[in-house]
Motif scaffolding. Structure first.
Motif, PDB file in Angstrom:
ATOM      1  N   ILE A   1      58.731   9.172  30.940  1.00 19.32           N
ATOM      2  CA  ILE A   1      57.360   9.633  30.724  1.00 19.32           C
ATOM      3  C   ILE A   1      56.387   8.666  31.395  1.00 19.32           C
ATOM      4  O   ILE A   1      56.503   7.442  31.241  1.00 19.32           O
ATOM      5  N   ASN A   2      55.438   9.192  32.149  1.00 18.62           N
ATOM      6  CA  ASN A   2      54.403   8.360  32.761  1.00 18.62           C
ATOM      7  C   ASN A   2      53.430   7.893  31.678  1.00 18.62           C
ATOM      8  O   ASN A   2      52.766   8.719  31.040  1.00 18.62           O
ATOM      9  N   GLU A   3      53.377   6.599  31.464  1.00 19.23           N
ATOM     10  CA  GLU A   3      52.571   6.054  30.368  1.00 19.23           C
ATOM     11  C   GLU A   3      51.953   4.723  30.776  1.00 19.23           C
ATOM     12  O   GLU A   3      52.332   4.135  31.773  1.00 19.23           O
ATOM     13  N   TYR A   4      50.994   4.268  29.962  1.00 24.32           N
ATOM     14  CA  TYR A   4      50.390   2.953  30.183  1.00 24.32           C
ATOM     15  C   TYR A   4      49.736   2.482  28.890  1.00 24.32           C
ATOM     16  O   TYR A   4      49.261   3.300  28.095  1.00 24.32           O
ATOM     17  N   VAL A   5      49.713   1.164  28.695  1.00 24.75           N
ATOM     18  CA  VAL A   5      49.082   0.569  27.516  1.00 24.75           C
ATOM     19  C   VAL A   5      47.787  -0.133  27.924  1.00 24.75           C
ATOM     20  O   VAL A   5      47.777  -0.945  28.853  1.00 24.75           O
TER      21      VAL A   5
ATOM     22  N   SER B   1      44.929  11.430  35.261  1.00 25.74           N
ATOM     23  CA  SER B   1      46.010  11.146  36.214  1.00 25.74           C
ATOM     24  C   SER B   1      47.358  11.653  35.724  1.00 25.74           C
ATOM     25  O   SER B   1      48.360  11.501  36.423  1.00 25.74           O
ATOM     26  N   GLY B   2      47.383  12.225  34.522  1.00 29.29           N
ATOM     27  CA  GLY B   2      48.613  12.813  34.005  1.00 29.29           C
ATOM     28  C   GLY B   2      49.449  11.899  33.137  1.00 29.29           C
ATOM     29  O   GLY B   2      50.592  12.215  32.809  1.00 29.29           O
TER      30      GLY B   2
ATOM     31  N   VAL C   1      37.867   4.569  30.846  1.00 26.32           N
ATOM     32  CA  VAL C   1      39.102   4.206  31.547  1.00 26.32           C
ATOM     33  C   VAL C   1      40.264   5.065  31.049  1.00 26.32           C
ATOM     34  O   VAL C   1      41.068   5.567  31.847  1.00 26.32           O
ATOM     35  N   ALA C   2      40.347   5.249  29.742  1.00 29.26           N
ATOM     36  CA  ALA C   2      41.416   6.072  29.172  1.00 29.26           C
ATOM     37  C   ALA C   2      41.342   7.500  29.702  1.00 29.26           C
ATOM     38  O   ALA C   2      42.368   8.134  29.969  1.00 29.26           O
ATOM     39  N   LYS C   3      40.128   8.005  29.873  1.00 27.35           N
ATOM     40  CA  LYS C   3      39.951   9.356  30.399  1.00 27.35           C
ATOM     41  C   LYS C   3      40.518   9.465  31.811  1.00 27.35           C
ATOM     42  O   LYS C   3      41.130  10.475  32.182  1.00 27.35           O
ATOM     43  N   LEU C   4      40.333   8.428  32.623  1.00 29.76           N
ATOM     44  CA  LEU C   4      40.895   8.423  33.974  1.00 29.76           C
ATOM     45  C   LEU C   4      42.424   8.490  33.926  1.00 29.76           C
ATOM     46  O   LEU C   4      43.052   9.195  34.729  1.00 29.76           O
ATOM     47  N   PHE C   5      43.009   7.754  33.010  1.00 30.42           N
ATOM     48  CA  PHE C   5      44.468   7.778  32.878  1.00 30.42           C
ATOM     49  C   PHE C   5      44.954   9.163  32.459  1.00 30.42           C
ATOM     50  O   PHE C   5      45.971   9.647  32.955  1.00 30.42           O
TER      51      PHE C   5
ATOM     52  N   GLU D   1      47.984  20.050  37.712  1.00 28.75           N
ATOM     53  CA  GLU D   1      49.030  19.881  38.727  1.00 28.75           C
ATOM     54  C   GLU D   1      49.804  18.584  38.500  1.00 28.75           C
ATOM     55  O   GLU D   1      51.033  18.541  38.655  1.00 28.75           O
ATOM     56  N   ARG D   2      49.098  17.531  38.129  1.00 35.20           N
ATOM     57  CA  ARG D   2      49.771  16.257  37.850  1.00 35.20           C
ATOM     58  C   ARG D   2      50.682  16.389  36.630  1.00 35.20           C
ATOM     59  O   ARG D   2      51.805  15.870  36.614  1.00 35.20           O
ATOM     60  N   ARG D   3      50.193  17.075  35.609  1.00 33.61           N
ATOM     61  CA  ARG D   3      51.020  17.289  34.416  1.00 33.61           C
ATOM     62  C   ARG D   3      52.267  18.096  34.751  1.00 33.61           C
ATOM     63  O   ARG D   3      53.361  17.788  34.284  1.00 33.61           O
ATOM     64  N   ASN D   4      52.102  19.133  35.557  1.00 41.21           N
ATOM     65  CA  ASN D   4      53.240  19.964  35.927  1.00 41.21           C
ATOM     66  C   ASN D   4      54.274  19.174  36.717  1.00 41.21           C
ATOM     67  O   ASN D   4      55.482  19.317  36.510  1.00 41.21           O
ATOM     68  N   GLN D   5      53.809  18.327  37.632  1.00 35.63           N
ATOM     69  CA  GLN D   5      54.740  17.508  38.396  1.00 35.63           C
ATOM     70  C   GLN D   5      55.470  16.511  37.499  1.00 35.63           C
ATOM     71  O   GLN D   5      56.669  16.260  37.665  1.00 35.63           O
ATOM     72  N   ASN D   6      54.735  15.951  36.533  1.00 38.57           N
ATOM     73  CA  ASN D   6      55.336  14.982  35.610  1.00 38.57           C
ATOM     74  C   ASN D   6      56.309  15.628  34.625  1.00 38.57           C
ATOM     75  O   ASN D   6      57.244  14.988  34.156  1.00 38.57           O
ATOM     76  N   GLY D   7      56.053  16.887  34.300  1.00 37.30           N
ATOM     77  CA  GLY D   7      56.897  17.567  33.320  1.00 37.30           C
ATOM     78  C   GLY D   7      56.525  17.250  31.885  1.00 37.30           C
ATOM     79  O   GLY D   7      57.307  17.460  30.960  1.00 37.30           O
ATOM     80  N   HIS D   8      55.328  16.739  31.676  1.00 35.62           N
ATOM     81  CA  HIS D   8      54.844  16.459  30.316  1.00 35.62           C
ATOM     82  C   HIS D   8      53.321  16.446  30.320  1.00 35.62           C
ATOM     83  O   HIS D   8      52.685  16.385  31.372  1.00 35.62           O
TER      84      HIS D   8
END
Length: 198
Positions: free
Chosen positions: A55-59, A97-98, A90-94, A17-24
């Protein structure tokens, strides 16, 4: 696991659902390579490119994580393994989260990287080898770590005192001594597009 009497609490909103809302899609781009190879530079460059396109991203950066979450860890083999284990979680949580998360860690041991890969579903974890000859890394030496290691001021330094195990089957290889930062970014974006994540 030391904790007991635990039950996984399923979230109300799913990863899909998070991926669908984000569109990626969401995934982890696990950049591995020697100190000075360009992991943080490329991770932040791809982050900026993705951000620019909504794009929703994080480093997740090695030094930054050791300022907080992993400040209790040193650089022994045991501590390096625990460092990577925590980052994998931690990466798995991100990813759940989409987000597309880029990680910049030397992560010198193949077994540790394989352990992290096992946390993810297919096409959620991509091991990207930031390949640069150690001679070039030493020449760059942006943090003067190689110089300090050569003088004996740093112990267990990867590439000098401690081994670096290059990926056996990386999903992508970026030769930072041959490509510009922009060319590296374009190669990674193309990879993500082929994986239908963008």
């Amino acid at each position: 696991m030391k904790s007991t009497n635990l039950t996984w609490h399923k979230t109300t909103i799913s990863k899909l659902e998070r991926r669908n809302q984000n569109g990626h899609g969401s995934c982890v781009l696990w950049f591995t390579g020697l100190s000075g190879s360009g992991k943080s530079t490329i991770a932040n460059a791809i982050s900026s490119e993705l951000f620019r396109h909504g794009i929703n991203e994080y480093v997740l950066d090695g030094d930054n994580i050791r300022h907080g979450l992993n400040k209790d860890l040193g650089f022994s083999e045991k501590d390096r393994t625990e460092n990577i284990r925590r980052i994998g979680e931690v990466a798995k949580l991100f990813v759940d989260s989409g987000k597309i998360v880029t990680t910049a860690f030397i992560s010198p041991f193949q077994s540790d990287r394989d352990h992290v890969r096992a946390l993810f579903e297919d096409d959620e974890f991509f091991e990207i080898y930031i390949d640069c000859p150690i001679e070039e890394c030493e020449k760059r030496d942006p943090k003067q770590l190689y110089a300090k290691a050569r003088r004996g001021e740093i112990k267990d330094f990867t590439g000098i005192h401690s081994p670096y195990e290059a990926p056996l089957h990386p999903d992508l290889v970026i030769h930072t001594n041959e490509l510009t930062i922009q060319e590296s970014v374009e190669k990674i974006v193309s990879f993500l597009q082929k994986k239908n994540l963008l």
